[in-house]
Design an enzyme around this catalytic site. Structure first.
Site, mmCIF file in Angstrom:
data_model
loop_
_atom_site.group_PDB
_atom_site.id
_atom_site.type_symbol
_atom_site.label_atom_id
_atom_site.label_comp_id
_atom_site.label_asym_id
_atom_site.label_seq_id
_atom_site.Cartn_x
_atom_site.Cartn_y
_atom_site.Cartn_z
ATOM 1 C CG ASP A 131 -2.043 -0.897 1.238
ATOM 2 O OD1 ASP A 131 -2.056 -1.796 0.369
ATOM 3 O OD2 ASP A 131 -2.962 -0.954 2.080
ATOM 4 C CG ASP A 132 0.198 3.687 2.431
ATOM 5 O OD1 ASP A 132 -1.123 3.622 1.793
ATOM 6 O OD2 ASP A 132 0.416 3.868 3.333
ATOM 7 C CG HIS A 181 -4.478 3.004 -0.518
ATOM 8 N ND1 HIS A 181 -5.345 2.023 0.119
ATOM 9 C CD2 HIS A 181 -3.443 3.121 0.290
ATOM 10 C CE1 HIS A 181 -4.917 2.164 1.517
ATOM 11 N NE2 HIS A 181 -3.827 2.705 1.650
ATOM 12 C CG HIS A 185 -3.948 7.095 2.627
ATOM 13 N ND1 HIS A 185 -4.015 7.143 4.018
ATOM 14 C CD2 HIS A 185 -3.511 6.172 2.166
ATOM 15 C CE1 HIS A 185 -3.866 5.802 4.298
ATOM 16 N NE2 HIS A 185 -3.477 5.300 3.429
ATOM 17 C CE1 TYR A 222 -4.864 6.413 7.731
ATOM 18 C CE2 TYR A 222 -6.893 7.560 6.587
ATOM 19 C CZ TYR A 222 -5.594 7.651 7.127
ATOM 20 O OH TYR A 222 -4.953 8.841 6.743
ATOM 21 C CG HIS A 274 2.370 0.122 4.309
ATOM 22 N ND1 HIS A 274 2.046 -0.830 5.216
ATOM 23 C CD2 HIS A 274 1.385 0.910 4.128
ATOM 24 C CE1 HIS A 274 0.892 -0.512 5.461
ATOM 25 N NE2 HIS A 274 0.246 0.188 4.900
#
Ligand code: NI
Length: 317
Positions: A131-132, A181, A185, A222, A274
């Site tokens: 992720d991210d 994603h 965010h 989250y 991540h």
């Protein structure tokens, strides 16, 4: 001798000459045929040429994401640079009959079956998810995954894409799944339907621009969602993907802990990591090694779950 020659009429002489020419010609042809077959250089080259001509253009018909549809082990032998891609399954199946009729079928057939999608009904599967990103460590991670021929799923943040467009192209080319994603965010529960739609639409557009494919999978930031988020996803024909193994890599930033948690995955697990964390990127080679030792095959989330329902939330297979 002279008598033989002198006794021959002009016609006889011409006939004899013709016979000699024909014999020499036939002998020459036989010789050159033998040489063509026996000479390693010419024989090999010509045979190669023949086989090239008669072999179907396999690489051309391959989808770009070979990895995603390859069995991990066999995939190791597959040259990723001629990637194939993403939802090639149907295409490959369709191609099969035509290939079988071709002379080079044995070799072709074997290659094909090796690159078929993994059947997670019969094989122990896990999905690595990151992720991210994309971020500054993503390229290093992609190198590792490429070397190990391991497909992964990247839940990218829309606004990061323009800083690393090459990362997305590489992901797609190497058979990884690129999913959403969101753009910024944010906690989607705090947003209106219109705002959620905007977040997802912009991200999907940016992903499609670089990879050619709009994502169907979304990981809410989250892991936060509610029925209103789900409804919006459903309208967009998208599904929510959570996880059942949380490495908490972003929190402890510890290679050992990340490896240990990820290696504790079970059949059908979705592992959360991540790629913006350097320690996570450093942990991946050991995670791959440990999970392979346990007999796991790495697949993308789409390959792990198969068909997903819009608006549904998935934690594992
Ligand atoms: Ni996140």
């Amino acid at each position: 001798m002279s008598s033989v020659v002198s006794s021959a009429s002009p016609q006889n002489r011409v006939t004899r000459m013709l016979l000699i020419v024909i014999l020499i010609g036939a002998g020459g042809m036989a010789l050159s045929l033998w040489w063509f077959e026996e000479s390693p250089a010419v024989g090999a080259a010509s045979r190669e040429y023949v086989s090239k001509v008669s072999t179907p253009p396999l690489s051309v018909s391959r989808p770009v994401i070979e990895l995603a549809n390859s069995t991990p082990e066999p995939a190791v032998n597959e040259p990723v640079p001629e990637p194939t891609v993403s939802e090639p399954t149907a295409e490959q199946t369709v191609d099969e009959p035509a290939v079988e009729k071709e002379p080079a079928k044995k070799k072709t057939k074997k290659k094909r079956s090796e690159s078929r999608p993994v059947d997670c009904e019969k094989t122990k599967c896990v999905a690595l998810t990151f992720d991210d990103g994309p971020g500054k460590h993503t390229a290093k991670l992609l190198k590792t995954l490429h070397k190990e021929k391991v497909p992964a799923t990247f839940f990218v943040i829309g606004r990061h894409i323009e800083d690393y467009p090459d990362a997305l192209r590489t992901m797609s080319k190497q058979g990884h799944e690129v999913a959403s994603h969101t753009w910024s965010h944010d906690d989607l529960r705090q947003l209106s339907t219109k705002q959620i739609d905007k977040e997802l639409k912009a991200t999907a557009k940016a992903i499609k621009k670089e990879t050619g494919t709009a994502p169907k999978l979304v990981r809410p930031p989250y892991g936060a969602f509610d029925s209103h988020v789900q409804k919006t996803l459903k309208k967009r024909d998208e599904s929510a993907i959570m996880w059942n193994v949380d490495t908490l890599d972003w929190q402890h930033k510890n290679v050992k802990r990340t490896v240990k948690t990820a290696a504790g995955a079970t059949n059908g697990s979705i592992i959360l990591m991540h790629d913006v964390q350097e320690t996570t990127v450093d942990a991946v080679p050991r995670i791959i090694k440990k999970l392979r030792k346990q007999g796991y095959t790495f697949v993308t989330v789409s390959d792990l779950l198969g068909d997903v329902k819009p608006g549904e939330v998935y934690y594992q297979r």
